[in-house]
Design a protein around this motif. Structure first.
Motif, PDB file in Angstrom:
ATOM      1  N   HIS A  58       0.723  -1.251  -0.045  1.00  0.00           N
ATOM      2  CA  HIS A  58       0.017  -0.017   0.062  1.00  0.00           C
ATOM      3  C   HIS A  58       1.072   1.294  -0.002  1.00  0.00           C
ATOM      4  O   HIS A  58       1.740   1.182   0.551  1.00  0.00           O
ATOM      5  CB  HIS A  58      -1.007   0.174   1.212  1.00  0.00           C
ATOM      6  CG  HIS A  58      -2.015  -0.884   0.995  1.00  0.00           C
ATOM      7  ND1 HIS A  58      -2.157  -2.052   0.951  1.00  0.00           N
ATOM      8  CD2 HIS A  58      -3.495  -0.561   0.717  1.00  0.00           C
ATOM      9  CE1 HIS A  58      -3.474  -2.450   1.018  1.00  0.00           C
ATOM     10  NE2 HIS A  58      -4.337  -1.381   0.719  1.00  0.00           N
ATOM     11  N   SER A  59       0.458   2.341  -0.713  1.00  0.00           N
ATOM     12  CA  SER A  59       0.830   3.582  -0.512  1.00  0.00           C
ATOM     13  C   SER A  59      -0.183   4.426   0.213  1.00  0.00           C
ATOM     14  O   SER A  59      -1.195   4.007   0.115  1.00  0.00           O
ATOM     15  CB  SER A  59       1.393   4.113  -1.744  1.00  0.00           C
ATOM     16  OG  SER A  59       0.249   4.150  -2.491  1.00  0.00           O
ATOM     17  N   ILE A  60       0.366   5.511   0.775  1.00  0.00           N
ATOM     18  CA  ILE A  60      -0.790   6.416   1.542  1.00  0.00           C
ATOM     19  C   ILE A  60      -0.526   7.812   1.106  1.00  0.00           C
ATOM     20  O   ILE A  60       0.763   8.460   0.999  1.00  0.00           O
ATOM     21  CB  ILE A  60      -0.516   6.407   3.026  1.00  0.00           C
ATOM     22  CG1 ILE A  60      -0.551   4.762   3.587  1.00  0.00           C
ATOM     23  CG2 ILE A  60      -1.347   7.496   3.657  1.00  0.00           C
ATOM     24  CD1 ILE A  60      -0.342   4.734   5.032  1.00  0.00           C
ATOM     25  N   GLY A  61      -1.555   8.372   0.542  1.00  0.00           N
ATOM     26  CA  GLY A  61      -1.884   9.764   0.119  1.00  0.00           C
ATOM     27  C   GLY A  61      -2.563  10.610   1.158  1.00  0.00           C
ATOM     28  O   GLY A  61      -3.333  10.105   1.600  1.00  0.00           O
ATOM     29  N   VAL A  62      -2.364  11.690   1.177  1.00  0.00           N
ATOM     30  CA  VAL A  62      -3.191  12.768   1.914  1.00  0.00           C
ATOM     31  C   VAL A  62      -3.495  13.996   1.155  1.00  0.00           C
ATOM     32  O   VAL A  62      -2.744  14.465   0.384  1.00  0.00           O
ATOM     33  CB  VAL A  62      -2.201  13.285   3.164  1.00  0.00           C
ATOM     34  CG1 VAL A  62      -1.867  12.061   4.140  1.00  0.00           C
ATOM     35  CG2 VAL A  62      -0.903  13.983   2.842  1.00  0.00           C
ATOM     36  N   GLY A  63      -4.724  14.420   1.501  1.00  0.00           N
ATOM     37  CA  GLY A  63      -5.524  15.674   1.167  1.00  0.00           C
ATOM     38  C   GLY A  63      -5.726  16.527   2.193  1.00  0.00           C
ATOM     39  O   GLY A  63      -6.111  16.250   3.166  1.00  0.00           O
ATOM     40  N   GLY A  64      -5.350  17.935   1.982  1.00  0.00           N
ATOM     41  CA  GLY A  64      -5.590  18.699   3.064  1.00  0.00           C
ATOM     42  C   GLY A  64      -6.977  19.492   2.710  1.00  0.00           C
ATOM     43  O   GLY A  64      -7.030  20.386   1.523  1.00  0.00           O
ATOM     44  N   LEU A  65      -8.169  19.350   3.478  1.00  0.00           N
ATOM     45  CA  LEU A  65      -9.394  20.158   3.246  1.00  0.00           C
ATOM     46  C   LEU A  65      -9.268  21.352   4.267  1.00  0.00           C
ATOM     47  O   LEU A  65      -9.329  21.361   5.369  1.00  0.00           O
ATOM     48  CB  LEU A  65     -10.524  19.281   3.608  1.00  0.00           C
ATOM     49  CG  LEU A  65     -11.864  19.735   3.088  1.00  0.00           C
ATOM     50  CD1 LEU A  65     -12.925  18.521   3.094  1.00  0.00           C
ATOM     51  CD2 LEU A  65     -12.491  20.627   3.815  1.00  0.00           C
ATOM     52  N   VAL A  66      -9.129  22.538   3.625  1.00  0.00           N
ATOM     53  CA  VAL A  66      -8.729  23.634   3.997  1.00  0.00           C
ATOM     54  C   VAL A  66      -9.621  24.738   3.938  1.00  0.00           C
ATOM     55  O   VAL A  66      -9.911  25.274   2.764  1.00  0.00           O
ATOM     56  CB  VAL A  66      -7.125  24.407   3.892  1.00  0.00           C
ATOM     57  CG1 VAL A  66      -6.931  25.614   4.554  1.00  0.00           C
ATOM     58  CG2 VAL A  66      -6.209  23.271   3.614  1.00  0.00           C
ATOM     59  N   ILE A  67     -10.359  25.344   4.915  1.00  0.00           N
ATOM     60  CA  ILE A  67     -11.552  26.207   4.698  1.00  0.00           C
ATOM     61  C   ILE A  67     -11.241  27.559   5.544  1.00  0.00           C
ATOM     62  O   ILE A  67     -10.855  27.534   6.520  1.00  0.00           O
ATOM     63  CB  ILE A  67     -12.879  25.591   5.244  1.00  0.00           C
ATOM     64  CG1 ILE A  67     -13.315  24.369   4.557  1.00  0.00           C
ATOM     65  CG2 ILE A  67     -14.010  26.707   4.996  1.00  0.00           C
ATOM     66  CD1 ILE A  67     -14.353  23.664   4.810  1.00  0.00           C
ATOM     67  N   ASN A  68     -11.294  28.675   4.662  1.00  0.00           N
ATOM     68  CA  ASN A  68     -10.815  29.802   5.468  1.00  0.00           C
ATOM     69  C   ASN A  68     -12.135  30.431   6.033  1.00  0.00           C
ATOM     70  O   ASN A  68     -13.332  30.042   5.941  1.00  0.00           O
ATOM     71  CB  ASN A  68     -10.213  31.022   4.730  1.00  0.00           C
ATOM     72  CG  ASN A  68     -10.962  31.343   3.226  1.00  0.00           C
ATOM     73  OD1 ASN A  68     -12.234  31.343   3.531  1.00  0.00           O
ATOM     74  ND2 ASN A  68     -10.334  31.844   2.343  1.00  0.00           N
ATOM     75  N   ALA A  69     -11.993  31.859   6.858  1.00  0.00           N
ATOM     76  CA  ALA A  69     -13.216  32.585   7.215  1.00  0.00           C
ATOM     77  C   ALA A  69     -14.139  32.793   6.765  1.00  0.00           C
ATOM     78  O   ALA A  69     -15.302  33.314   6.916  1.00  0.00           O
ATOM     79  CB  ALA A  69     -12.603  33.674   8.304  1.00  0.00           C
ATOM     80  N   ASN A  70     -13.869  32.877   5.483  1.00  0.00           N
ATOM     81  CA  ASN A  70     -15.007  33.533   4.243  1.00  0.00           C
ATOM     82  C   ASN A  70     -15.380  32.371   3.470  1.00  0.00           C
ATOM     83  O   ASN A  70     -16.289  32.504   2.500  1.00  0.00           O
ATOM     84  CB  ASN A  70     -14.196  34.343   2.982  1.00  0.00           C
ATOM     85  CG  ASN A  70     -13.393  35.576   3.626  1.00  0.00           C
ATOM     86  OD1 ASN A  70     -14.016  36.167   4.723  1.00  0.00           O
ATOM     87  ND2 ASN A  70     -12.205  35.924   3.142  1.00  0.00           N
ATOM     88  N   ASN A  71     -15.543  31.112   4.265  1.00  0.00           N
ATOM     89  CA  ASN A  71     -16.288  30.074   3.734  1.00  0.00           C
ATOM     90  C   ASN A  71     -15.656  29.589   2.315  1.00  0.00           C
ATOM     91  O   ASN A  71     -16.343  29.316   1.316  1.00  0.00           O
ATOM     92  CB  ASN A  71     -17.602  30.157   3.475  1.00  0.00           C
ATOM     93  CG  ASN A  71     -18.445  28.990   3.973  1.00  0.00           C
ATOM     94  OD1 ASN A  71     -17.911  27.987   4.831  1.00  0.00           O
ATOM     95  ND2 ASN A  71     -19.610  28.593   3.486  1.00  0.00           N
ATOM     96  N   GLU A  72     -14.279  29.750   2.040  1.00  0.00           N
ATOM     97  CA  GLU A  72     -13.607  29.189   0.906  1.00  0.00           C
ATOM     98  C   GLU A  72     -12.783  28.094   1.114  1.00  0.00           C
ATOM     99  O   GLU A  72     -12.335  28.086   2.022  1.00  0.00           O
ATOM    100  CB  GLU A  72     -12.995  30.718   0.233  1.00  0.00           C
ATOM    101  CG  GLU A  72     -13.802  31.766   0.044  1.00  0.00           C
ATOM    102  CD  GLU A  72     -12.902  33.007  -0.399  1.00  0.00           C
ATOM    103  OE1 GLU A  72     -13.144  33.791  -1.324  1.00  0.00           O
ATOM    104  OE2 GLU A  72     -11.851  33.082   0.214  1.00  0.00           O
TER     105      GLU A  72
END
Length: 251
Positions: A95-109
């Protein structure tokens, strides 16, 4: 010594370390032949031998004796030989492991990127920044690092949202892609020009309304908006000086 020094393990196998290997191929062939007789008389089930690159001249003798490649790294090859029919040889990691960053700012973006490799075939693939974990890297550390490398956005880990598992990863491995909720600490984007075509803060309402965005990204974003996710927690008494864990669970 006319045999190879080895260390037995609790599974009925024995391991020959690089320190036990002679320089001469002829001496090694003689020691290996005598050792195989000893191991069989001791009812050893499996033999493991680690060969550094500098001792690659010993590989032909091992192959002739029936040893098979098990795994390798940049500076060694690990080989095994089953001496007992049906003896279990655990497979190496697939197996390989990848990561994704779900980043939400104060403007809901939502922080999104488009990769250079995808821009011609998937020009509307606005995805979460991320990438592959490095060896022995924690998920929390890896996703923060990848987001910073690709967008120059500094973040703080908040929670583990979910993962996708499939069997078409790099080099014929299976892949686990883990998505984590991150809090942005900075807002100005500077892309990693070697890999990223462009990046932007994407209004969440527009992102969810865009039918060209992948269904998985839509679904996991909706999950992150609805549920807090799993926290990375410290369990007192669970960690020890020689075992470094990440533990994700609801609180």
């Amino acid at each position: 010594m006319n045999y190879l020094d080895s260390t037995n393990n609790q599974y009925g196998g024995t391991y020959v370390s690089p320190k036990a290997l002679p320089d001469s191929s002829d001496i090694f062939a003689s020691q290996l032949n005598e050792s195989l007789k000893i191991w069989r008389s001791q009812k050893i089930k499996v033999v493991w031998i680690k060969i550094p690159n500098a001792r690659a001249n010993l590989l032909p003798q091992l192959y002739q004796a029936g040893f098979m490649n098990h795994h390798c790294d940049a500076d060694f090859m690990m080989l095994t030989l089953r001496l007992e029919d049906g003896a279990i040889i655990p497979p190496f990691a697939k197996h390989s492991i990848g990561v994704g960053g779900l980043v939400i700012n104060a403007n809901n973006e939502l922080l999104t990127i488009r990769e250079k490799d995808h821009i011609k075939t998937h020009p509307h693939n606005w995805k979460f920044p991320g990438g592959m974990l490095e060896p022995y890297e924690h998920i929390e550390d890896g996703v923060i690092r990848e987001v910073l490398e690709e967008t120059n956005i500094q973040t703080e880990f908040q929670s583990f949202i979910g993962f996708r598992h499939h069997h078409q990863g790099q080099f014929n491995t299976s892949n686990i892609y883990a998505v984590c909720r991150l809090k942005p600490l900075t807002l100005n984007i500077t892309i990693q020009e070697s890999e990223i075509f462009d990046a932007k803060w994407f209004p969440i309402e527009d992102y969810l309304a865009d039918d060209k965005i992948g269904k998985y990204n839509h679904q996991i974003l909706q999950s992150a908006l609805k549920y807090p996710g799993l926290k990375n927690i410290n369990l007192p008494g669970y960690m020890s000086s020689d075992q470094d864990y990440e533990v994700f669970m609801t609180l």
